[in-house]
Write a protein that holds these residues in place. Structure first.
Motif, PDB file in Angstrom:
ATOM      1  N   ILE A 140      38.888  30.821  44.270  1.00  0.00           N
ATOM      2  CA  ILE A 140      39.571  31.823  45.095  1.00  0.00           C
ATOM      3  C   ILE A 140      38.702  32.210  46.287  1.00  0.00           C
ATOM      4  O   ILE A 140      39.157  32.238  47.424  1.00  0.00           O
ATOM      5  CB  ILE A 140      39.921  33.070  44.259  1.00  0.00           C
ATOM      6  CG1 ILE A 140      40.957  32.708  43.194  1.00  0.00           C
ATOM      7  CG2 ILE A 140      40.452  34.196  45.153  1.00  0.00           C
ATOM      8  CD1 ILE A 140      41.214  33.807  42.184  1.00  0.00           C
ATOM      9  N   ASN A 147      39.273  32.331  50.403  1.00  0.00           N
ATOM     10  CA  ASN A 147      39.460  33.660  50.972  1.00  0.00           C
ATOM     11  C   ASN A 147      38.504  34.630  50.290  1.00  0.00           C
ATOM     12  O   ASN A 147      38.718  35.051  49.166  1.00  0.00           O
ATOM     13  CB  ASN A 147      40.916  34.096  50.754  1.00  0.00           C
ATOM     14  CG  ASN A 147      41.236  35.365  51.504  1.00  0.00           C
ATOM     15  OD1 ASN A 147      40.349  36.120  51.881  1.00  0.00           O
ATOM     16  ND2 ASN A 147      42.509  35.616  51.714  1.00  0.00           N
ATOM     17  N   SER A 170      37.904  37.621  51.169  1.00  0.00           N
ATOM     18  CA  SER A 170      38.153  39.013  51.546  1.00  0.00           C
ATOM     19  C   SER A 170      38.853  39.816  50.453  1.00  0.00           C
ATOM     20  O   SER A 170      39.199  40.969  50.664  1.00  0.00           O
ATOM     21  CB  SER A 170      38.968  39.073  52.844  1.00  0.00           C
ATOM     22  OG  SER A 170      40.286  38.668  52.593  1.00  0.00           O
ATOM     23  N   PHE A 171      39.082  39.211  49.278  1.00  0.00           N
ATOM     24  CA  PHE A 171      39.688  39.997  48.200  1.00  0.00           C
ATOM     25  C   PHE A 171      38.697  41.035  47.685  1.00  0.00           C
ATOM     26  O   PHE A 171      37.496  40.761  47.576  1.00  0.00           O
ATOM     27  CB  PHE A 171      40.114  39.096  47.043  1.00  0.00           C
ATOM     28  CG  PHE A 171      41.322  38.255  47.351  1.00  0.00           C
ATOM     29  CD1 PHE A 171      42.573  38.861  47.463  1.00  0.00           C
ATOM     30  CD2 PHE A 171      41.219  36.896  47.545  1.00  0.00           C
ATOM     31  CE1 PHE A 171      43.700  38.105  47.755  1.00  0.00           C
ATOM     32  CE2 PHE A 171      42.340  36.137  47.833  1.00  0.00           C
ATOM     33  CZ  PHE A 171      43.584  36.738  47.945  1.00  0.00           C
ATOM     34  N   THR A 172      39.214  42.204  47.350  1.00  0.00           N
ATOM     35  CA  THR A 172      38.342  43.237  46.787  1.00  0.00           C
ATOM     36  C   THR A 172      38.068  42.901  45.320  1.00  0.00           C
ATOM     37  O   THR A 172      38.786  42.108  44.705  1.00  0.00           O
ATOM     38  CB  THR A 172      39.010  44.620  46.844  1.00  0.00           C
ATOM     39  OG1 THR A 172      40.195  44.567  46.037  1.00  0.00           O
ATOM     40  CG2 THR A 172      39.408  44.993  48.265  1.00  0.00           C
ATOM     41  N   LYS A 205      38.576  44.758  42.882  1.00  0.00           N
ATOM     42  CA  LYS A 205      39.761  45.213  42.148  1.00  0.00           C
ATOM     43  C   LYS A 205      40.830  44.115  42.119  1.00  0.00           C
ATOM     44  O   LYS A 205      41.391  43.796  41.073  1.00  0.00           O
ATOM     45  CB  LYS A 205      40.291  46.485  42.832  1.00  0.00           C
ATOM     46  CG  LYS A 205      41.654  46.928  42.379  1.00  0.00           C
ATOM     47  CD  LYS A 205      41.544  47.896  41.218  1.00  0.00           C
ATOM     48  CE  LYS A 205      42.898  48.068  40.547  1.00  0.00           C
ATOM     49  NZ  LYS A 205      42.838  48.772  39.304  1.00  0.00           N
ATOM     50  N   GLU A 206      41.083  43.549  43.296  1.00  0.00           N
ATOM     51  CA  GLU A 206      42.105  42.500  43.367  1.00  0.00           C
ATOM     52  C   GLU A 206      41.704  41.279  42.543  1.00  0.00           C
ATOM     53  O   GLU A 206      42.518  40.713  41.817  1.00  0.00           O
ATOM     54  CB  GLU A 206      42.347  42.104  44.833  1.00  0.00           C
ATOM     55  CG  GLU A 206      43.143  43.140  45.606  1.00  0.00           C
ATOM     56  CD  GLU A 206      43.106  42.947  47.127  1.00  0.00           C
ATOM     57  OE1 GLU A 206      43.978  43.499  47.802  1.00  0.00           O
ATOM     58  OE2 GLU A 206      42.200  42.248  47.629  1.00  0.00           O
ATOM     59  N   LEU A 251      42.285  41.928  38.929  1.00  0.00           N
ATOM     60  CA  LEU A 251      43.699  41.781  38.556  1.00  0.00           C
ATOM     61  C   LEU A 251      44.082  40.308  38.451  1.00  0.00           C
ATOM     62  O   LEU A 251      44.701  39.868  37.488  1.00  0.00           O
ATOM     63  CB  LEU A 251      44.604  42.441  39.610  1.00  0.00           C
ATOM     64  CG  LEU A 251      44.631  43.969  39.665  1.00  0.00           C
ATOM     65  CD1 LEU A 251      45.432  44.431  40.876  1.00  0.00           C
ATOM     66  CD2 LEU A 251      45.237  44.527  38.386  1.00  0.00           C
ATOM     67  N   MET A 252      43.705  39.544  39.469  1.00  0.00           N
ATOM     68  CA  MET A 252      44.128  38.148  39.535  1.00  0.00           C
ATOM     69  C   MET A 252      43.596  37.330  38.364  1.00  0.00           C
ATOM     70  O   MET A 252      44.270  36.450  37.857  1.00  0.00           O
ATOM     71  CB  MET A 252      43.644  37.529  40.854  1.00  0.00           C
ATOM     72  CG  MET A 252      44.443  38.007  42.045  1.00  0.00           C
ATOM     73  SD  MET A 252      43.498  37.974  43.577  1.00  0.00           S
ATOM     74  CE  MET A 252      43.492  36.261  43.936  1.00  0.00           C
ATOM     75  N   LEU A 253      42.365  37.622  37.975  1.00  0.00           N
ATOM     76  CA  LEU A 253      41.746  36.796  36.938  1.00  0.00           C
ATOM     77  C   LEU A 253      41.849  37.421  35.555  1.00  0.00           C
ATOM     78  O   LEU A 253      41.453  36.811  34.560  1.00  0.00           O
ATOM     79  CB  LEU A 253      40.279  36.539  37.297  1.00  0.00           C
ATOM     80  CG  LEU A 253      40.110  35.737  38.595  1.00  0.00           C
ATOM     81  CD1 LEU A 253      38.672  35.759  39.054  1.00  0.00           C
ATOM     82  CD2 LEU A 253      40.579  34.305  38.402  1.00  0.00           C
TER      83      LEU A 253
END
Lengths: 159, 393
Positions: A7, A11, A13-15, A17-18, A21-23
């Protein structure tokens, strides 16, 4: 490869927190994991993916194929160290195949690059031959398409 | 002046066009809209599958296929279905290759339903079951699934809806638009009721490859006593990102497939030849592609669900397909208002839940068949939208 790296590679630039969530992993874990990657040098830094075709006065980019004679004691590494120290050199790979190094360089004009090849690279001890290729257009960079997608392609709204 | 109404079939005249049209027209006119409204994968068909289609064209394979589809493809479908969903079908007599799952659904309904028969249709669901039942002469009987049951279909809901005219049940899971799935235990309970009332099942499993959270799709045809009373409809569109190729299939008892094949033969002749060659490649060598796309959807799914809940649009956890179905009641807007204002004010297109049945009021469908980058931006815009609504009070 680790999903987190996959990921971030496209990109960064994911926080946290994000990413958490994604993983589906706790935020602490993500923070620790990234820190470990940074400390062990897996992650060396964070860059933007820039379409230089859209940047005025971004200059020109060339790939130079380099044939060298490796040095007795240090092989390719000491030659690589010399080449990468030129500030014009953006990227340097050791290659398998018909030449030894792929050198990606940036210059303001084609003449700049030409004189860099003639006066600097060619003069490095051990360099036997060079072939310079200028880049004309970038279609994809770092896994990201730089071509403006044709928005008419997917207009149909299917329920 | 011709009164065209005289020439229009009564049934088609009674069918309403999809209400989503006008809303979609607004979205198309605007620039910079991020669409989370799309019901197809954002991936292109994997290259090796496209190549198989191209090679077939280069070799001049441009003729009709047999009505039922090439036997090589039918064998590949049966092998695949046995391998993935553990139900065995005979490639000679129990498979029909169709023009997408959509044709399959139409053919099944027209072959099973007689004038006046009732067909049970759970909603929210894909839009075609109701009008196609009507066109087949049947009467759609809607069963509303509920968020508190994770939008699963319950046996007692079927019991309540069954009459002596009930002929069949449409079972659309993994579900578009809710993302709900049915697990083995759920299906076993439903199977009892179906057998008790001697019903037939049309199981729309087009999203069968797309399940998450360690859940594997179970077909109702695998439950004891159900294979002989089930028509499975599936296809290549969603799992292999092959929507434009228009290829699907129906699996079921020979006694019914024979009749369905007649309809297909007279109405369609045979499914697209090029697409069939591509599909053989997909079934034989496409497992990794499916897994890769499923992993990607899963990452987006987690992000969207987590964010929506954080924003205050409560969202049950979808375990299938590529949609989330958040409740938007907390905003005080209707589904239609929410979707219209969101696209007008924030340039994000989602589909009002009411497009999938009246019981979709209070919900919107958000598709995650969209790049992570766009999803991230869209979520930010949705958050702003909801914040602004709050401050409007």
């Amino acid at each position: 490869m680790d999903k987190l790296l996959e990921i971030l590679r496209e990109n960064s630039s994911f926080t946290t927190k994000e990413l958490s969530l994604m993983l589906g992993e706790p935020e602490d874990y993500i923070t620790a994991q990234i820190k470990e990657y940074e400390q062990t040098g897996v992650i060396k830094g964070y860059q933007a993916i820039i379409d230089f075709d859209k940047v005025p006065d971004a200059g020109v980019t060339a790939i130079i194929d380099l044939k060298v004679t490796p040095e007795r004691e240090t092989g390719f590494d000491s030659i690589a160290t010399k080449i990468m120290s030129f500030e014009e050199v953006r990227t340097l790979y050791l290659m398998a195949g018909s030449y030894d190094f792929a050198v990606i360089v940036n210059g303001e004009t084609m003449q700049d690059v030409a004189s860099f090849v003639a006066r600097k690279i060619s003069c490095v001890d051990g360099v036997v031959a060079t072939a310079t290729h200028f880049m004309l257009k970038t279609y994809k960079l770092g896994g990201v398409s730089l071509v403006d997608e044709d928005s008419t392609d997917r207009r149909s709204m299917v329920l | 002046m011709i009164d065209y109404q005289n020439f229009i079939n009564d049934k088609i005249s009674s069918v309403k066009p999809s209400g989503i049209r006008k809303f979609f027209d607004i979205a198309v006119e605007m620039d910079n809209v991020i669409s989370l409204s799309i019901g197809e994968p954002d991936f292109q068909t994997p290259w090796h599958i496209r190549e198989a289609g191209i090679v077939s064209l280069e070799r001049g394979k441009t003729w009709y296929s047999p009505n039922r589809g090439f036997i090589e493809l039918r064998k590949a479908i049966c092998d695949y279905y046995k391998r993935r969903f553990n139900v065995e079908y005979n490639p000679d007599s129990q498979v029909l290759v169709t023009v997408g799952g959509s044709e399959g659904i139409d053919l099944c309904l027209r072959s099973v339903v007689s004038e006046g028969d009732e067909v049970l249709i759970p909603q929210p669901a894909f839009v075609c079951y109701e009008p196609l039942t009507t066109m087949a002469g049947g009467r759609p009987v809607i069963i509303e699934t509920r968020q508190e049951n994770n939008f699963r279909l319950l046996p007692e809901e079927i019991e309540q809806a069954v009459t002596d005219k009930t002929k069949a049940l449409v079972l659309p899971f993994p579900n578009n638009p809710t993302g709900a799935i049915m697990e083995r235990g759920d299906l076993e309970k439903i199977a009892e009721v179906i057998i008790k009332h001697n019903l037939f099942v049309i199981s729309d499993e087009i999203y069968g490859e797309l399940t998450y959270g360690g859940k594997h799709h179970v077909s109702i045809a695998e439950i004891d006593g159900m294979k002989e009373r089930t028509l499975v409809v599936s296809g290549f569109s969603k799992s292999y990102a092959m929507t434009g190729w228009r290829l699907g299939y129906v699996l079921g008892p020979k006694e019914i497939i024979d009749h369905i094949t007649k309809l297909h033969q007279y109405g369609i002749m045979s499914s697209p030849t090029t697409a069939q060659y591509a599909a053989i490649e997909a079934l034989k060598n496409g497992d990794n592609d499916v897994a890769m796309m499923r992993d990607d959807y899963d990452i987006r799914r987690r992000l969207i669900v987590g964010k929506l809940n954080e924003i205050g649009l409560t969202c049950f956890e979808p375990l299938g397909a590529f949609y989330t179905f958040p409740c938007i009641r907390s905003t005080g807007l209707s589904s239609d208002e929410f979707a219209t204002r969101l696209v007008q004010e924030k340039r994000v297109a989602v589909v009002p839940g009411t497009a999938f049945g009246e019981c979709g009021e209070g919900y919107v469908r958000i598709s995650y068949a969209q790049s992570l980058k766009n999803i991230k931006t869209a979520l930010k815009r949705i958050e702003e939208f909801v914040e602004e609504l709050k401050s409007e009070g």
